[in-house]
Enzyme design. Sequence first.
Site, mmCIF file in Angstrom:
data_model
loop_
_atom_site.group_PDB
_atom_site.id
_atom_site.type_symbol
_atom_site.label_atom_id
_atom_site.label_comp_id
_atom_site.label_asym_id
_atom_site.label_seq_id
_atom_site.Cartn_x
_atom_site.Cartn_y
_atom_site.Cartn_z
ATOM 1 N N SER A 167 0.642 -1.062 -0.130
ATOM 2 C CA SER A 167 -0.014 0.042 0.020
ATOM 3 C C SER A 167 0.730 1.448 0.045
ATOM 4 O O SER A 167 0.224 2.438 -0.337
ATOM 5 C CB SER A 167 -0.856 0.069 1.232
ATOM 6 N N LYS A 170 0.412 3.750 -2.678
ATOM 7 C CA LYS A 170 -0.653 4.834 -2.567
ATOM 8 C C LYS A 170 -0.273 6.225 -2.461
ATOM 9 O O LYS A 170 -0.774 7.276 -2.830
ATOM 10 C CB LYS A 170 -1.848 4.643 -1.534
ATOM 11 N N SER A 351 -5.801 3.544 4.433
ATOM 12 C CA SER A 351 -5.273 2.738 3.327
ATOM 13 C C SER A 351 -6.571 2.305 2.730
ATOM 14 O O SER A 351 -6.463 1.077 2.380
ATOM 15 C CB SER A 351 -4.431 1.764 3.846
#
Length: 524
Positions: A167, A170, A351
């Site tokens: 993640s 991102k 997230s």
Amino acid sequence: MSTDPETPDAPDGAAEPTPHAAGGEGRATDAPDGATASTDAAAGETTTTDAPGGTHPKRTRLALWVTAGVVAFALAGWGAVAAGSAVASGSPAPTPTPTATPTPTPTVDPGRPAPTAEATTAKIRTCMVGAAATDARLGAMQAHVRNANTGEVLYDRGGGTASRTASVMKVLTAAAALDVLGPDYRATTTVVRGSEPGSVVLVGGGDLTLSATPSGTQTVYPGAAHLDDLAAQVRAAWDADPANPPLTKLVLDASFFGGDEWHPTWNPLEREQGYMSQITALQVDGDRASPFAETSWRSPDPIGRAGDAFAGALGGIGTIERGTAPADAQTLGTVSSPTVAELVNKSLIVSDNTVAEMLARHVAIRTGTGNDFAAIDAGVREGLAAYGIDTDDITVTDGSGLSDDNAVPPAYLTELFRKIEAREQGLGVVRDGLPVAGVQGSLAYGDRFFGDNAVARGAVWAKTGWIETGYTLSGIIHAQDGTPLTFAIYALGDAPGAIPPSSREAIDTLTTAFFRCGDNLSNG
């Protein structure tokens, strides 16, 4: 228990670990060992040379000494000749008057100091993190640390190798969206008049936060638009024209996004377990079964669910079908999503995978690279190019980091985070959306920065990452000595489950070691 890098023990204390919910990350490679920092000292030496166009003072004094010697020798020779002549003539020789030979007085040239040895000394850093970095739970560990002020690399283990990020991806998606779309951009959902009498078309504009809950209700997406507001606009516009027949047909247009709705590298369990929706231009509440739960089951048909919800809000609809809106059709109502700045915050702090994919798809569409998964790589890298960091080694397979095919070198992240820390080019939005150790977001769970690692709480701003093959963490540290650092840590394995959940603690321990070392961090 964390290992202190030659510093006093940290205070105890954090809550018991709780399960961690996250999404998306990365590809493992062996990281080469870093070289031990060394210091070279070079001695300087001053050399005397003649000044151009003039006589050097020291050489002038030498000339005086030589001249005096020649004069004395000449006088002595002359005396000997005179004496010889006197003897030869029988006349007494005159006694010469003694002449003293001058003794030179040493002088100091004020413009030329005495030679000295000069050394150029590099900073010797002595704070080692070897024990924390060799924790077996880190798997094929990669790590990179910079001084955020100077850009100097303090620590490097495989920092140049592009690997899966989970993640942490991102952060790249957010940075690209801020450049390409701008912080105030909103996605718009529209209803237009259909081509058939009594029909309207619900046109999805890629707002995956649109809500089916009543207006005034706050879902997991603060500031989300609501279907009942859109339905009220449509009903008012339709009923305002007495010539309109009854409104009985709803057409669903989700063509703004193209290609597959689910990436082939994603595990379907991510949908079933509530971490990711299918990616469609028309859906409500991120297709959650519960609009109020971050982690909630998602369906295999988000477009159909959105259509059913809108038909219910509109009333009188007997037929629902898929199609596209007629060109230049009359607009009957519109609602818009939260801003990109608000969506970036949501994608980072908890997230949110669905929001990250929404941002990535809008970036691809705006840059003209396409509207499907394949277009994301070129679109996001085009957005990132604005920050002046080479993106040649980056692969962007999705916006969330869920795919194992994503690849980013840790060294890229530490350089990008330098710009985020400095809030350059609007990146302060990313800075403000980062989880904070022990304070907010996915770093505030009980299993992060507890025990000895609690000393770094409030001093680490970073994006967490978790996929089946590893865990990651990258962001900013305000070190104990006051130095701002940027860092990236990848703990990766070759197969699902190879890296245990406890690797999060190992990552936090290494991060805390960086915090304690600060600018004294050694690459040894």
